[in-house]
Design an enzyme around this catalytic site. Structure first.
Site, PDB file in Angstrom:
ATOM      1  CB  CYS A  22      60.275  67.210  -7.264  1.00  0.00           C
ATOM      2  SG  CYS A  22      58.590  67.125  -6.625  1.00  0.00           S
ATOM      3  NE  ARG A  28      60.392  64.362 -10.093  1.00  0.00           N
ATOM      4  CZ  ARG A  28      60.997  65.268 -10.834  1.00  0.00           C
ATOM      5  NH1 ARG A  28      62.201  64.980 -11.332  1.00  0.00           N
ATOM      6  NH2 ARG A  28      60.437  66.417 -11.097  1.00  0.00           N
ATOM      7  CG  ASP A 134      58.624  64.664 -13.944  1.00  0.00           C
ATOM      8  OD1 ASP A 134      57.739  63.985 -13.390  1.00  0.00           O
ATOM      9  OD2 ASP A 134      58.467  65.842 -14.287  1.00  0.00           O
TER      10      ASP A 134
HETATM   11  P1  4NP Z   1      57.023  65.958  -9.567  1.00  0.00           P
HETATM   12  O1  4NP Z   1      56.261  65.589 -10.953  1.00  0.00           O
HETATM   13  O2  4NP Z   1      57.905  67.137  -9.887  1.00  0.00           O
HETATM   14  O3  4NP Z   1      57.795  64.719  -9.277  1.00  0.00           O
HETATM   15  O4  4NP Z   1      55.939  66.264  -8.564  1.00  0.00           O
HETATM   16  C1  4NP Z   1      55.531  66.521 -11.668  1.00  0.00           C
HETATM   17  C2  4NP Z   1      54.247  66.801 -11.302  1.00  0.00           C
HETATM   18  C3  4NP Z   1      53.487  67.710 -12.026  1.00  0.00           C
HETATM   19  C4  4NP Z   1      54.051  68.324 -13.135  1.00  0.00           C
HETATM   20  C5  4NP Z   1      55.365  68.045 -13.496  1.00  0.00           C
HETATM   21  C6  4NP Z   1      56.097  67.133 -12.772  1.00  0.00           C
HETATM   22  N1  4NP Z   1      53.273  69.242 -13.892  1.00  0.00           N
HETATM   23  O5  4NP Z   1      53.785  69.745 -14.908  1.00  0.00           O
HETATM   24  O6  4NP Z   1      52.138  69.531 -13.521  1.00  0.00           O
END
Ligand code: 4NP
Length: 172
Positions: A22, A28, A134
């Site tokens: 991800c 995710r 997300d």
């Molecule tokens: P992930 O969610 O891709 O599902 O882990 C996110 C976690 C952090 C960030 C973006 C999406 N961020 O911009 O820090």
């Protein structure tokens, strides 16, 4: 079972390695990693199937899972405590049998779809080919929604792994 894509063949017969990707590797793909690992263990495949996850962004490297993702998993009976965020490396394209991206942006981030690179939800029995949205900037409902789609999709992936590995006896 619903039809699902066939798995690309393992690089080492009788073994299989799945990498989940991800953006931040704190929501995710860690949730999918924990659920898929639990399903693999339940299926008796723990010694033969490796599951790892990473993010195409490096902001959270070394950190535990997002607290909301961890709470959602804990409430559903999983253990999120071992996760530490890792950064995607293109070397993973050569190291793993199957790379599954959570959304189209993550898929682009690992270089696009290929024989061994797909969307995670290509294996979703309900809405194949969708994205895992997300949940990072949303509310707790988003994490519940992610868990629901992750659980049903992991069930299909483990079924496919069982089919694949039953054809290929463990030679070690
Ligand atoms: P992930 O969610 O891709 O599902 O882990 C996110 C976690 C952090 C960030 C973006 C999406 N961020 O911009 O820090």
């Amino acid at each position: 079972m619903s039809p699902h894509p066939t798995l690309p063949p393992p690089r080492t017969p009788g073994r299989y390695s799945v990498a989940l990707v991800c953006l931040g590797n704190i929501c995710r793909s860690p949730m999918a990693d924990v659920v898929l690992t639990a399903r693999v263990e339940e299926a008796g495949l723990a010694g033969r199937v490796a599951v790892v996850s990473s993010g195409t962004g490096d902001w959270h490297v070394g950190n535990p899972m997002d607290a909301r993702a961890a709470a959602t998993l804990t409430a559903a009976g999983y253990d999120p405590s071992l996760h530490r965020a890792r950064h995607w490396s293109t070397a993973w394209l050569e190291e793993h049998d199957l790379v599954l991206a959570m959304d189209g942006s993550n898929l682009a981030g690992v270089g696009g779809a290929g024989e061994r690179v797909r969307l995670f939800r290509d294996f979703d029995p309900v809405e194949p080919g969708g994205e895992v949205p997300d949940p990072y900037y949303g509310g707790d409902d988003g994490f519940e929604e992610v868990l629901t789609m992750v659980e049903r999709t992991c069930t299909v992936i483990v079924g496919a792994l069982q089919e694949e590995l039953l054809q290929e006896p463990d030679e070690s």
